[in-house]
Write a protein that holds these residues in place. Structure first.
Motif, PDB file in Angstrom:
ATOM      1  N   LEU A 134      -5.876  -9.651 -10.671  1.00 26.13           N
ATOM      2  CA  LEU A 134      -6.259  -9.229 -11.998  1.00 26.13           C
ATOM      3  C   LEU A 134      -7.304  -9.496 -12.957  1.00 26.13           C
ATOM      4  CD1 LEU A 134      -3.127 -11.018 -13.213  1.00 26.13           C
ATOM      5  CD2 LEU A 134      -3.248  -8.704 -13.381  1.00 26.13           C
ATOM      6  N   ALA A 135      -8.614 -10.378 -12.222  1.00 27.35           N
ATOM      7  CA  ALA A 135     -10.302 -10.629 -12.483  1.00 27.35           C
ATOM      8  C   ALA A 135     -10.641  -8.763 -12.201  1.00 27.35           C
ATOM      9  CB  ALA A 135     -10.382 -11.293 -12.076  1.00 27.35           C
ATOM     10  N   ASP A 136      -9.875  -8.492 -10.832  1.00 27.02           N
ATOM     11  CA  ASP A 136     -11.476  -7.917 -10.247  1.00 27.02           C
ATOM     12  C   ASP A 136     -10.448  -6.135 -10.451  1.00 27.02           C
ATOM     13  OD1 ASP A 136     -12.305  -9.904  -8.818  1.00 27.02           O
ATOM     14  OD2 ASP A 136     -11.362  -9.139  -7.254  1.00 27.02           O
ATOM     15  N   GLY A 137      -9.424  -5.969 -10.816  1.00 24.10           N
ATOM     16  CA  GLY A 137      -9.483  -5.247 -10.971  1.00 24.10           C
ATOM     17  C   GLY A 137      -8.411  -4.098 -10.201  1.00 24.10           C
ATOM     18  N   ALA A 138      -7.699  -4.919  -9.208  1.00 25.09           N
ATOM     19  CA  ALA A 138      -7.184  -4.653  -8.100  1.00 25.09           C
ATOM     20  C   ALA A 138      -5.495  -4.421  -8.365  1.00 25.09           C
ATOM     21  CB  ALA A 138      -7.445  -5.025  -6.820  1.00 25.09           C
ATOM     22  N   PRO A 139      -4.701  -3.972  -7.645  1.00 26.47           N
ATOM     23  CA  PRO A 139      -4.061  -3.542  -7.414  1.00 26.47           C
ATOM     24  C   PRO A 139      -3.352  -5.968  -6.831  1.00 26.47           C
ATOM     25  CG  PRO A 139      -4.182  -2.310  -6.061  1.00 26.47           C
ATOM     26  CD  PRO A 139      -5.500  -2.995  -6.366  1.00 26.47           C
ATOM     27  N   ASP A 195       0.458  -1.785  -0.073  1.00 23.09           N
ATOM     28  CA  ASP A 195       0.238  -0.139  -0.323  1.00 23.09           C
ATOM     29  C   ASP A 195       0.601   1.549   0.014  1.00 23.09           C
ATOM     30  OD1 ASP A 195      -2.114  -1.808  -0.086  1.00 23.09           O
ATOM     31  OD2 ASP A 195      -2.421  -1.387   2.261  1.00 23.09           O
ATOM     32  N   GLY A 196       1.808   0.889   0.801  1.00 21.72           N
ATOM     33  CA  GLY A 196       2.867   2.444   0.753  1.00 21.72           C
ATOM     34  C   GLY A 196       3.910   2.330  -0.298  1.00 21.72           C
ATOM     35  N   HIS A 197       4.050   1.262  -1.021  1.00 20.17           N
ATOM     36  CA  HIS A 197       4.634   1.719  -2.225  1.00 20.17           C
ATOM     37  C   HIS A 197       3.900   2.413  -3.702  1.00 20.17           C
ATOM     38  CE1 HIS A 197       7.016   0.710  -5.389  1.00 20.17           C
ATOM     39  NE2 HIS A 197       5.731   0.142  -6.633  1.00 20.17           N
ATOM     40  N   TYR A 198       2.540   1.933  -3.278  1.00 20.53           N
ATOM     41  CA  TYR A 198       1.624   2.313  -4.378  1.00 20.53           C
ATOM     42  C   TYR A 198       1.042   3.674  -3.868  1.00 20.53           C
ATOM     43  CZ  TYR A 198       1.148  -2.218  -6.476  1.00 20.53           C
ATOM     44  OH  TYR A 198       1.397  -3.679  -7.629  1.00 20.53           O
ATOM     45  N   ALA A 199       1.140   4.018  -3.017  1.00 18.93           N
ATOM     46  CA  ALA A 199       0.896   5.137  -3.127  1.00 18.93           C
ATOM     47  C   ALA A 199       2.012   6.171  -3.279  1.00 18.93           C
ATOM     48  CB  ALA A 199       0.385   5.717  -1.397  1.00 18.93           C
ATOM     49  N   ARG A 200       2.801   6.098  -2.661  1.00 19.50           N
ATOM     50  CA  ARG A 200       4.102   6.637  -3.500  1.00 19.50           C
ATOM     51  C   ARG A 200       4.219   6.423  -4.864  1.00 19.50           C
ATOM     52  NH1 ARG A 200       7.715   3.591  -0.601  1.00 19.50           N
ATOM     53  NH2 ARG A 200       7.701   5.652   0.901  1.00 19.50           N
ATOM     54  N   TYR A 201       4.078   5.278  -5.445  1.00 18.92           N
ATOM     55  CA  TYR A 201       4.495   5.253  -7.618  1.00 18.92           C
ATOM     56  C   TYR A 201       2.928   4.313  -7.696  1.00 18.92           C
ATOM     57  CZ  TYR A 201       9.229   5.846  -6.586  1.00 18.92           C
ATOM     58  OH  TYR A 201      10.552   6.757  -5.788  1.00 18.92           O
ATOM     59  N   PRO A 202       1.496   5.222  -7.647  1.00 16.30           N
ATOM     60  CA  PRO A 202       0.272   5.288  -8.387  1.00 16.30           C
ATOM     61  C   PRO A 202       0.667   4.457  -9.996  1.00 16.30           C
ATOM     62  CG  PRO A 202       0.508   7.390  -8.306  1.00 16.30           C
ATOM     63  CD  PRO A 202       2.159   6.935  -7.150  1.00 16.30           C
ATOM     64  N   GLN A 203       1.666   5.287 -10.650  1.00 17.14           N
ATOM     65  CA  GLN A 203       1.845   4.324 -11.692  1.00 17.14           C
ATOM     66  C   GLN A 203       2.219   3.046 -11.432  1.00 17.14           C
ATOM     67  OE1 GLN A 203       3.198   6.372 -10.628  1.00 17.14           O
ATOM     68  NE2 GLN A 203       5.226   7.615 -11.443  1.00 17.14           N
ATOM     69  N   ASP A 204       2.482   2.828 -10.361  1.00 16.38           N
ATOM     70  CA  ASP A 204       3.083   1.002 -10.566  1.00 16.38           C
ATOM     71  C   ASP A 204       1.865   0.375 -10.424  1.00 16.38           C
ATOM     72  OD1 ASP A 204       5.511   2.356 -10.699  1.00 16.38           O
ATOM     73  OD2 ASP A 204       6.528   1.429  -8.934  1.00 16.38           O
ATOM     74  N   VAL A 205       0.736   0.543 -10.003  1.00 17.62           N
ATOM     75  CA  VAL A 205      -0.105  -0.004  -9.985  1.00 17.62           C
ATOM     76  C   VAL A 205      -0.865  -0.629 -11.352  1.00 17.62           C
ATOM     77  CG1 VAL A 205      -2.767  -0.138  -9.422  1.00 17.62           C
ATOM     78  CG2 VAL A 205      -1.570   0.695  -8.281  1.00 17.62           C
ATOM     79  N   GLU A 206      -0.729   0.051 -12.424  1.00 17.56           N
ATOM     80  CA  GLU A 206      -0.858  -0.636 -13.785  1.00 17.56           C
ATOM     81  C   GLU A 206      -0.184  -1.154 -14.561  1.00 17.56           C
ATOM     82  OE1 GLU A 206      -2.718  -1.699 -17.103  1.00 17.56           O
ATOM     83  OE2 GLU A 206      -3.604  -0.286 -15.507  1.00 17.56           O
ATOM     84  N   ALA A 207       1.381  -0.873 -13.999  1.00 16.74           N
ATOM     85  CA  ALA A 207       2.685  -1.323 -14.217  1.00 16.74           C
ATOM     86  C   ALA A 207       2.738  -2.457 -13.533  1.00 16.74           C
ATOM     87  CB  ALA A 207       3.287  -1.008 -13.779  1.00 16.74           C
TER      88      ALA A 207
END
Length: 447
Positions: free
Chosen positions: A333-338, A204-216
């Motif tokens: 992947l199915a739910d669109g979640a990180p 959660d901390g990583h994705y808050a810092r780098y939100p673009q990494d969710v899609e990556a």
């Protein structure tokens, strides 16, 4: 004894022979190596010894580049011994190449059963007697003349310190622990039930810092579900292997390093977008166990104690994982979640995807099913401890549970803690001596 001079430090080699099984001193012998480090110009001083116990399991001791890292502080007061724990570094190695000489998987597993902290501290005792159990002639020695030495344990090295205090407290003058207070009565399932939520918070901390990494991360994981991708060494990069990059997230700069790895993932080749050679090389460097196979082979066994988990470890991280569906890559992947990265967990599939581990798969299975791991700690003896012990406990440490650490601190008589969120698990290495200095001052009553 060879001597190497680097800026600010003089390094010397020591090698001893020890029994593979200390309960069978006349049996097979192995070599254990350690590197002595002393401040330049103080080689002949009678400095007290500080034994460094490395993290892992299966990690070799640090290789100094001059008077660097925590040695900046340690060499002010100590002559340091950097121990290559049995099976690592310049000690008799244990890896796919050498273990093949053992023959059957059962013989390999029997051999590897002698590489936990109980054997490591007995090796250290042989070293202590070799170096300072008697007076040294002309150099070194113990300032107080009583043959004791000090301990510094990082991560798994702290687990070793607790074993040392349980077995040979009379040999220890003082002990410093950084990020390594194990739960004395914590079984492997409980270790991972506590670990998965901590790892989720780091995600959660990583994705808050780098939100673009969710899609990556989702794009890469989806690609790996559709296509077989090999790493430069022939290893397989599955979606689950990709998730294992989360091991990085517990270090101070790990989130940033992971981000930079992800942002270089893609190139456009002749057939369209594909994962880049640079990305795959970087992933391979993070995931391969070729330089430290004992970490994979023995990691769960460091939590094995017959009085706590008589059923054995049995791939505890894998068995507990379904209790935390946020780590299910297909569901994400199915739910669109990180996509959640995993942490310091060893899974049986790693012995299929990693070429350094494939030949050891059957031995790993035998170790996972072993039910009679000897106990590593003596809670009663620790409750009557008289050795000064100080420990840095990192707030929300991803690798070692903070609650377990504090419970152990309350159990070990006289142990003082410094709980901090200024540093992550690698604080000893990256703080330029600040973490060690704080612990030394605590042991001296200065703070």
């Amino acid at each position: 004894m060879p001597v190497l001079r680097q800026p600010g430090v003089v390094l010397s080699d020591h090698v001893i022979q020890v029994p593979l099984d200390h309960d069978d001193p006349a049996g097979e012998q192995i070599s254990v190596y350690a590197r002595e480090a002393v401040a330049a110009g103080r080689e002949a001083d009678k400095l007290p010894w500080l034994l460094f116990l490395q993290g892992g399991p299966g990690g070799r001791s640090p290789r100094p580049l001059g008077r660097d890292s925590w040695l900046v502080r340690a060499l002010d007061d100590y002559r340091v011994l950097l121990l290559d724990q049995r099976g690592t570094g310049r000690s008799t190695p244990a890896n796919r190449q050498t273990l093949a000489l053992r023959g059957t998987p059962q013989a390999q597993a029997d051999y590897l059963s002698h590489f936990r902290s109980d054997a490591i501290v007995r090796d250290a005792e042989v070293f202590r007697r070799h170096l300072i159990g008697r007076k040294l002639l002309g150099r070194g020695g113990d300032r107080n003349g009583d043959g004791r030495w000090s301990l510094l344990g990082q991560s798994f090295g702290g687990f070793c310190v607790l074993t040392y205090l349980s077995r040979f407290p009379e040999a220890i003058k003082e002990a410093f622990v950084t990020g390594g207070l194990a739960g004395l009565r914590t079984g492997p399932e409980d270790v991972y039930r506590a670990a998965y939520p901590r790892v989720a918070r780091k995600n959660d901390g990583h994705y808050a810092r780098y939100p673009q990494d969710v899609e990556a991360a989702r794009r890469i994981a989806g690609h790996l579900r559709e296509k077989r991708v090999e790493l430069p060494d022939g290893g397989v990069l599955s979606a689950e292997a990709f998730q294992a990059l989360g091991l990085m997230l517990g270090a101070g700069t790990g989130s940033h390093t992971l981000h930079y790895l992800l942002e270089d993932a893609w190139v456009t080749g002749a057939a369209g977008p594909e994962l880049s050679d640079g990305f795959l090389a970087g992933v391979r460097a993070e995931l391969s166990f070729d330089s430290g196979p004992l970490f994979a082979l023995l990691h769960e066994s460091i939590y094995g104690q017959r009085s706590v988990s008589p059923e054995g470890t049995r791939w505890a991280a894998q068995r507990v994982r379904p209790e935390f569906p946020g780590f299910d890559v297909d569901r994400s992947l199915a739910d669109g979640a990180p996509v959640h990265f995993t942490g310091e967990m060893i899974y049986p599939w790693m012995f299929e995807t990693d070429p350094a581990l494939r030949p050891l798969r059957e031995a790993a299975e035998i170790l996972a099913e072993r039910k009679d791991w000897p106990d590593l700690y003596d809670p009663a003896r620790l409750a009557s401890n008289e050795v000064p012990v100080v420990a840095a406990v990192y707030h929300d440490d991803m690798y070692v549970d903070t609650a377990d650490s504090l419970a152990t601190a309350r159990t070990v008589r006289g142990l003082r803690t410094w709980v901090t969120d200024e540093w992550e698990h690698d604080g000893l290495r990256v703080s330029g001596g600040q973490v060690l200095d704080r612990l030394i001052r605590m042991a001296r009553g200065e703070v």
